[in-house]
Design a protein around this motif. Structure first.
Motif, PDB file in Angstrom:
ATOM      1  N   HIS A   9      39.121  44.393  33.208  1.00  0.00           N
ATOM      2  CA  HIS A   9      38.315  43.831  32.126  1.00  0.00           C
ATOM      3  C   HIS A   9      37.877  44.892  31.119  1.00  0.00           C
ATOM      4  CE1 HIS A   9      35.460  41.417  29.981  1.00  0.00           C
ATOM      5  NE2 HIS A   9      34.463  42.196  30.337  1.00  0.00           N
ATOM      6  N   SER A  10      37.137  45.873  31.581  1.00  0.00           N
ATOM      7  CA  SER A  10      36.613  46.869  30.646  1.00  0.00           C
ATOM      8  C   SER A  10      37.623  48.003  30.475  1.00  0.00           C
ATOM      9  CB  SER A  10      35.289  47.437  31.172  1.00  0.00           C
ATOM     10  OG  SER A  10      35.534  48.261  32.284  1.00  0.00           O
ATOM     11  N   HIS A  11      37.300  48.935  29.636  1.00  0.00           N
ATOM     12  CA  HIS A  11      38.178  50.091  29.444  1.00  0.00           C
ATOM     13  C   HIS A  11      37.849  51.215  30.417  1.00  0.00           C
ATOM     14  CE1 HIS A  11      40.154  48.563  25.877  1.00  0.00           C
ATOM     15  NE2 HIS A  11      38.992  48.052  25.547  1.00  0.00           N
ATOM     16  N   SER A  12      36.971  50.950  31.358  1.00  0.00           N
ATOM     17  CA  SER A  12      36.532  51.956  32.317  1.00  0.00           C
ATOM     18  C   SER A  12      37.134  51.663  33.687  1.00  0.00           C
ATOM     19  CB  SER A  12      35.000  51.947  32.393  1.00  0.00           C
ATOM     20  OG  SER A  12      34.557  52.879  33.339  1.00  0.00           O
ATOM     21  N   ALA A  13      38.210  52.365  34.013  1.00  0.00           N
ATOM     22  CA  ALA A  13      38.873  52.161  35.305  1.00  0.00           C
ATOM     23  C   ALA A  13      38.063  52.843  36.404  1.00  0.00           C
ATOM     24  CB  ALA A  13      40.280  52.733  35.254  1.00  0.00           C
ATOM     25  N   LYS A  14      37.765  52.074  37.470  1.00  0.00           N
ATOM     26  CA  LYS A  14      37.019  52.651  38.588  1.00  0.00           C
ATOM     27  C   LYS A  14      37.019  51.704  39.773  1.00  0.00           C
ATOM     28  CE  LYS A  14      32.775  51.174  36.373  1.00  0.00           C
ATOM     29  NZ  LYS A  14      31.542  51.629  35.789  1.00  0.00           N
ATOM     30  N   ILE A  15      36.626  52.258  40.914  1.00  0.00           N
ATOM     31  CA  ILE A  15      36.437  51.485  42.130  1.00  0.00           C
ATOM     32  C   ILE A  15      34.984  51.669  42.559  1.00  0.00           C
ATOM     33  CG2 ILE A  15      37.005  51.296  44.584  1.00  0.00           C
ATOM     34  CD1 ILE A  15      39.837  52.109  43.945  1.00  0.00           C
ATOM     35  N   ARG A  16      34.329  50.545  42.857  1.00  0.00           N
ATOM     36  CA  ARG A  16      32.941  50.581  43.344  1.00  0.00           C
ATOM     37  C   ARG A  16      32.830  49.751  44.598  1.00  0.00           C
ATOM     38  NH1 ARG A  16      28.710  48.900  38.893  1.00  0.00           N
ATOM     39  NH2 ARG A  16      27.491  48.664  40.783  1.00  0.00           N
ATOM     40  N   SER A  17      32.005  50.189  45.521  1.00  0.00           N
ATOM     41  CA  SER A  17      31.740  49.377  46.706  1.00  0.00           C
ATOM     42  C   SER A  17      30.256  49.025  46.740  1.00  0.00           C
ATOM     43  CB  SER A  17      32.173  50.108  47.972  1.00  0.00           C
ATOM     44  OG  SER A  17      31.443  51.291  48.134  1.00  0.00           O
ATOM     45  N   ASN A  18      29.979  47.855  47.252  1.00  0.00           N
ATOM     46  CA  ASN A  18      28.622  47.342  47.390  1.00  0.00           C
ATOM     47  C   ASN A  18      28.542  46.549  48.683  1.00  0.00           C
ATOM     48  OD1 ASN A  18      27.445  48.069  44.754  1.00  0.00           O
ATOM     49  ND2 ASN A  18      28.991  46.691  43.936  1.00  0.00           N
ATOM     50  N   LEU A  19      27.362  46.079  48.990  1.00  0.00           N
ATOM     51  CA  LEU A  19      27.180  45.159  50.100  1.00  0.00           C
ATOM     52  C   LEU A  19      27.000  43.759  49.535  1.00  0.00           C
ATOM     53  CD1 LEU A  19      24.722  47.152  52.396  1.00  0.00           C
ATOM     54  CD2 LEU A  19      27.208  46.979  52.562  1.00  0.00           C
ATOM     55  N   ASN A  20      27.633  42.768  50.173  1.00  0.00           N
ATOM     56  CA  ASN A  20      27.465  41.391  49.728  1.00  0.00           C
ATOM     57  C   ASN A  20      26.213  40.792  50.360  1.00  0.00           C
ATOM     58  OD1 ASN A  20      28.186  40.655  52.353  1.00  0.00           O
ATOM     59  ND2 ASN A  20      30.191  39.841  51.778  1.00  0.00           N
ATOM     60  N   TYR A  21      25.983  39.524  50.152  1.00  0.00           N
ATOM     61  CA  TYR A  21      24.770  38.876  50.657  1.00  0.00           C
ATOM     62  C   TYR A  21      24.711  38.839  52.185  1.00  0.00           C
ATOM     63  CZ  TYR A  21      27.837  34.816  51.037  1.00  0.00           C
ATOM     64  OH  TYR A  21      28.871  33.974  51.338  1.00  0.00           O
ATOM     65  N   ASN A  22      25.833  39.036  52.864  1.00  0.00           N
ATOM     66  CA  ASN A  22      25.870  39.131  54.328  1.00  0.00           C
ATOM     67  C   ASN A  22      25.803  40.579  54.812  1.00  0.00           C
ATOM     68  OD1 ASN A  22      26.061  36.350  54.860  1.00  0.00           O
ATOM     69  ND2 ASN A  22      28.260  36.382  54.467  1.00  0.00           N
TER      70      ASN A  22
END
Length: 83
Positions: A9-22
């Motif tokens: 989508h954006s012009h900023s290529a990256k990988i991010r990790s987060n925690l979901n609601y579980n």
């Protein structure tokens, strides 16, 4: 309930990790925008490779972000997750 999301989508290529609601790890991988040629003679050619985990319990699904420029492939970021 998705644990890996791939988008460009954006012009900023990256990988991010987060925690979901579980409280499970999730990976968001953004390739940025693929541009073969633009007015500045620059190209942005990034892509994601997903390597699925095997049946081995220690195995993980790998998400790798690469850049392709001047016929050279360069690893930009990576992450992994057990699904």
């Amino acid at each position: 309930n998705k644990r890996i999301v791939i988008f460009g989508h954006s012009h900023s290529a990256k990988i991010r990790s987060n925690l979901n609601y579980n409280q499970q790890k999730t990976i968001y991988a953004n390739t940025g925008t693929w541009i073969d040629h633009n007015l500045n003679s620059q190209s942005m050619m990034n892509f994601i490779v997903i390597t699925p985990q095997t049946i081995n319990y220690a195995s993980q699904t790998h998400v790798d972000l690469y850049n392709y420029e001047n016929k050279v492939v360069t690893l930009m970021a990576k992450d992994s997750i057990r699904l």
